[in-house]
Design a protein around this motif. Structure first.
Motif, short mmCIF file in Angstrom:
data_model
loop_
_atom_site.label_atom_id
_atom_site.label_comp_id
_atom_site.label_asym_id
_atom_site.label_seq_id
_atom_site.Cartn_x
_atom_site.Cartn_y
_atom_site.Cartn_z
N TYR A 69 10.79 -10.05 4.38
CA TYR A 69 11.89 -10.25 3.43
C TYR A 69 11.93 -9.12 2.40
O TYR A 69 12.99 -8.54 2.15
CB TYR A 69 11.75 -11.61 2.74
CG TYR A 69 12.78 -11.86 1.68
CD1 TYR A 69 14.11 -12.15 2.03
CD2 TYR A 69 12.46 -11.80 0.33
CE1 TYR A 69 15.06 -12.37 1.07
CE2 TYR A 69 13.41 -12.02 -0.64
CZ TYR A 69 14.71 -12.30 -0.27
OH TYR A 69 15.66 -12.51 -1.23
N TRP A 70 10.79 -8.79 1.80
CA TRP A 70 10.75 -7.74 0.78
C TRP A 70 11.04 -6.37 1.39
O TRP A 70 11.71 -5.55 0.77
CB TRP A 70 9.40 -7.74 0.07
CG TRP A 70 9.23 -8.86 -0.90
CD1 TRP A 70 10.21 -9.65 -1.42
CD2 TRP A 70 8.01 -9.33 -1.46
NE1 TRP A 70 9.66 -10.58 -2.27
CE2 TRP A 70 8.33 -10.41 -2.31
CE3 TRP A 70 6.69 -8.96 -1.31
CZ2 TRP A 70 7.35 -11.10 -3.03
CZ3 TRP A 70 5.72 -9.65 -2.03
CH2 TRP A 70 6.06 -10.71 -2.87
N ASN A 71 10.54 -6.10 2.58
CA ASN A 71 10.77 -4.81 3.23
C ASN A 71 12.22 -4.62 3.65
O ASN A 71 12.66 -3.50 3.88
CB ASN A 71 9.87 -4.65 4.46
CG ASN A 71 8.41 -4.47 4.08
OD1 ASN A 71 8.09 -4.03 2.99
ND2 ASN A 71 7.52 -4.82 4.99
N SER A 72 12.99 -5.69 3.74
CA SER A 72 14.39 -5.59 4.17
C SER A 72 15.32 -5.14 3.06
O SER A 72 16.48 -4.83 3.33
CB SER A 72 14.87 -6.95 4.72
OG SER A 72 14.96 -7.90 3.67
N ASP A 73 14.85 -5.06 1.83
CA ASP A 73 15.68 -4.65 0.69
C ASP A 73 15.38 -3.19 0.35
O ASP A 73 14.35 -2.90 -0.26
CB ASP A 73 15.40 -5.55 -0.51
CG ASP A 73 16.31 -5.28 -1.69
OD1 ASP A 73 17.07 -4.29 -1.65
OD2 ASP A 73 16.25 -6.06 -2.66
N ASP A 93 0.87 -1.17 0.00
CA ASP A 93 0.00 0.00 0.00
C ASP A 93 0.91 1.22 0.00
O ASP A 93 1.72 1.39 0.90
CB ASP A 93 -0.89 -0.02 1.24
CG ASP A 93 -1.92 1.08 1.25
OD1 ASP A 93 -1.79 2.05 0.48
OD2 ASP A 93 -2.88 0.97 2.03
N SER A 94 0.77 2.09 -1.03
CA SER A 94 1.66 3.25 -1.12
C SER A 94 1.44 4.22 0.03
O SER A 94 2.36 4.97 0.38
CB SER A 94 1.47 3.96 -2.46
OG SER A 94 0.17 4.50 -2.55
N ASP A 95 0.25 4.24 0.64
CA ASP A 95 0.03 5.11 1.79
C ASP A 95 0.86 4.66 2.99
O ASP A 95 1.34 5.47 3.76
CB ASP A 95 -1.45 5.14 2.17
CG ASP A 95 -2.29 5.94 1.19
OD1 ASP A 95 -1.70 6.66 0.35
OD2 ASP A 95 -3.52 5.85 1.26
N VAL A 96 1.03 3.35 3.14
CA VAL A 96 1.85 2.80 4.22
C VAL A 96 3.32 2.84 3.82
O VAL A 96 4.20 3.10 4.64
CB VAL A 96 1.41 1.36 4.56
CG1 VAL A 96 2.28 0.74 5.63
CG2 VAL A 96 -0.05 1.32 4.97
N GLY A 97 3.61 2.55 2.55
CA GLY A 97 4.98 2.56 2.05
C GLY A 97 5.74 1.27 2.31
O GLY A 97 6.95 1.20 2.11
N LEU A 98 5.04 0.24 2.75
CA LEU A 98 5.66 -1.05 3.04
C LEU A 98 4.74 -2.17 2.59
O LEU A 98 3.54 -1.97 2.39
CB LEU A 98 5.90 -1.21 4.55
CG LEU A 98 6.87 -0.28 5.22
CD1 LEU A 98 6.79 -0.44 6.73
CD2 LEU A 98 8.29 -0.55 4.74
N TYR A 99 5.31 -3.38 2.47
CA TYR A 99 4.50 -4.56 2.27
C TYR A 99 3.89 -4.94 3.62
O TYR A 99 4.54 -4.84 4.66
CB TYR A 99 5.33 -5.73 1.74
CG TYR A 99 5.67 -5.60 0.29
CD1 TYR A 99 4.79 -6.05 -0.68
CD2 TYR A 99 6.86 -5.04 -0.12
CE1 TYR A 99 5.09 -5.94 -2.03
CE2 TYR A 99 7.18 -4.93 -1.46
CZ TYR A 99 6.28 -5.38 -2.40
OH TYR A 99 6.58 -5.26 -3.72
N VAL A 100 2.65 -5.39 3.60
CA VAL A 100 1.95 -5.79 4.81
C VAL A 100 1.49 -7.23 4.62
O VAL A 100 0.85 -7.55 3.61
CB VAL A 100 0.73 -4.87 5.06
CG1 VAL A 100 -0.03 -5.31 6.30
CG2 VAL A 100 1.16 -3.42 5.17
#
Length: 136
Positions: free
Chosen positions: A84-88, A65-72
Motif C-alpha cells: 500500500y505505501w509503495n503504491s503512492d 531501507d534507503s538502500d532498497v528505496g522501498l518499504y519491505v
C-alpha cells in the motif's frame, strides 16, 4: 439498559473466546506500537543509510531501507502495508528524501558537539570513528 447488558454480554463472550484461544499464553492486555528511525553514517556523510522500523508487540512488521528505496514487509500483514505505501509515488519520494532531510541535516548539527567531546572525561560513551550510528 438493554444495550448496556448486550454490550456487557458481548464483551464477556469476546474475553472467553480470547482466553480459550490463548490457553497457555500469558496476556498482559497492553499492546505497544513503536516506530524507530535510524541513521547510519559510514565515513562521515559519504555513505548514509536511513532505516525506519515499524514494530507492534515487539515484532517488526514492516521497515523502510534507503538502500532498497522501498518499504519491505517482514510479516504477512507488513507485506500488505508495504504494498500500500509503495503504491503512492509522492509518499515514496518523500520517504526516499529522508536521508537528506533527517540524517545529513542532523549530522551537520551534531558533528561540532561530538568533535568537542572527544578526549573529555566520560567521552567514551560518545560514538566516534568513521562509522557513527545515530538513532532519531
Amino acid at each position: 439498559m438493554g444495550r448496556l447488558a448486550a454490550a456487557a454480554a458481548l464483551l464477556v463472550a469476546l474475553v472467553v473466546v480470547g482466553a480459550s484461544s490463548a490457553v497457555d499464553a500469558e496476556l498482559s492486555g497492553v499492546f505497544q506500537e513503536m516506530v524507530k528511525s535510524e541513521c547510519h553514517f559510514i565515513n562521515g556523510t559519504n555513505r548514509v543509510k536511513f532505516v525506519k522500523r515499524f514494530i507492534y508487540n515487539r515484532e517488526q512488521y514492516v521497515h523502510f531501507d534507503s538502500d532498497v528505496g522501498l518499504y519491505v514487509g517482514d510479516t504477512p500483514y507488513g507485506e500488505k502495508v508495504a504494498r500500500y505505501w509503495n503504491s503512492d509515488p509522492e509518499w515514496m519520494e518523500y520517504r526516499r528524501d529522508a536521508v537528506n532531510r533527517h540524517c545529513r541535516h542532523n549530522y551537520e548539527l551534531s558533528t561540532p558537539f561530538l568533535m568537542e567531546r572527544r578526549g573529555e572525561r566520560g567521552a567514551e560513551c560518545v560514538p566516534s570513528g568513521p562509522a557513527l550510528g545515530m538513532t532519531l
